[in-house]
Write a protein that holds these residues in place. Structure first.
Motif, PDB file in Angstrom:
ATOM      1  N   TRP A 227      -8.849   3.926  -2.256  1.00 43.16           N
ATOM      2  CA  TRP A 227      -8.446   4.801  -1.158  1.00 43.16           C
ATOM      3  C   TRP A 227      -9.222   4.415   0.102  1.00 43.16           C
ATOM      4  N   THR A 228      -8.500   4.171   1.194  1.00 46.64           N
ATOM      5  CA  THR A 228      -9.123   3.890   2.481  1.00 46.64           C
ATOM      6  C   THR A 228      -8.805   5.040   3.426  1.00 46.64           C
ATOM      7  N   PHE A 229      -9.862   5.724   3.879  1.00 49.19           N
ATOM      8  CA  PHE A 229      -9.703   6.850   4.802  1.00 49.19           C
ATOM      9  C   PHE A 229      -9.415   6.299   6.194  1.00 49.19           C
ATOM     10  N   LEU A 230      -8.338   6.760   6.822  1.00 42.28           N
ATOM     11  CA  LEU A 230      -7.976   6.303   8.160  1.00 42.28           C
ATOM     12  C   LEU A 230      -8.260   7.336   9.239  1.00 42.28           C
ATOM     13  N   GLY A 231      -8.322   8.620   8.862  1.00 43.97           N
ATOM     14  CA  GLY A 231      -8.644   9.636   9.858  1.00 43.97           C
ATOM     15  C   GLY A 231      -7.767  10.868   9.748  1.00 43.97           C
ATOM     16  N   LYS A 232      -8.067  11.785  10.634  1.00 45.17           N
ATOM     17  CA  LYS A 232      -7.317  13.050  10.680  1.00 45.17           C
ATOM     18  C   LYS A 232      -5.950  12.815  11.293  1.00 45.17           C
TER      19      LYS A 232
ATOM     20  N   GLU B 268       0.941   5.110   1.711  1.00 42.84           N
ATOM     21  CA  GLU B 268       0.383   5.981   2.742  1.00 42.84           C
ATOM     22  C   GLU B 268       0.372   7.403   2.188  1.00 42.84           C
TER      23      GLU B 268
ATOM     24  N   TYR C  37      -5.463  14.632   6.376  1.00 43.32           N
ATOM     25  CA  TYR C  37      -6.087  13.334   6.560  1.00 43.32           C
ATOM     26  C   TYR C  37      -5.166  12.243   6.032  1.00 43.32           C
ATOM     27  N   LEU C  38      -5.224  11.084   6.695  1.00 38.90           N
ATOM     28  CA  LEU C  38      -4.394   9.941   6.327  1.00 38.90           C
ATOM     29  C   LEU C  38      -5.212   8.922   5.553  1.00 38.90           C
ATOM     30  N   TYR C  39      -4.640   8.438   4.453  1.00 35.86           N
ATOM     31  CA  TYR C  39      -5.253   7.408   3.624  1.00 35.86           C
ATOM     32  C   TYR C  39      -4.246   6.300   3.349  1.00 35.86           C
ATOM     33  N   HIS C  40      -4.747   5.078   3.208  1.00 36.79           N
ATOM     34  CA  HIS C  40      -3.964   3.991   2.643  1.00 36.79           C
ATOM     35  C   HIS C  40      -4.524   3.752   1.252  1.00 36.79           C
TER      36      HIS C  40
ATOM     37  N   TYR D 150       0.838  -1.195   0.000  1.00 28.43           N
ATOM     38  CA  TYR D 150       0.000   0.000   0.000  1.00 28.43           C
ATOM     39  C   TYR D 150       0.875   1.247   0.000  1.00 28.43           C
TER      40      TYR D 150
END
Length: 118
Positions: free
Chosen positions: A107-112, A70, A89-92, A68
């Motif tokens: 895209w997977t949203f992981l959070g702020k 980041e 914001y963080l995405y994988h 993946y």
């Protein structure tokens, strides 16, 4: 120059002509060569990234991992938003095959991303 019998053995894969040139450099020239090589490596890694910002997005950081990528990015709204920019914001991001052929990015949203200052 030092005695060539004491010179370190270069790693496998470096062309002989490069090894010969490096062996002739002064310590200052070697240091500058290291800096330039690191810059070239970073440039090639950045240019090879398929992650591109969309409209109103700023990519803050892209870090490649096995399996993946980041991505940290932030968004800007249209004019008049007092809270802009939003994020970061963080995405994988994973490259996935499509049934009809080719690939797309998932895209997977992981959070702020919370900084130490918050």
């Amino acid at each position: 120059m030092t005695d060539s019998s004491d010179a370190p053995t270069p790693p496998e894969g470096i062309p002989d002509r490069v090894v010969a040139e490096l062996n002739e450099l002064t310590p200052d020239e070697l240091r500058n060569t290291i800096i330039h090589a690191q810059e070239l490596l970073q440039f090639q890694e950045e240019s090879s990234s398929p992650i591109e910002p969309g409209p109103g997005e700023d990519i803050i950081r892209v870090t490649e991992h096995e399996g993946y990528t980041e991505v940290v990015k932030q968004y800007s709204c249209t004019e008049g938003c007092d809270d802009c920019p939003h994020g970061p914001y963080l995405y994988h991001v994973r490259e996935e095959p499509r049934p009809e052929g080719g690939t797309h990015f998932h895209w997977t949203f992981l959070g702020k991303v919370v900084s130490d200052e918050e």
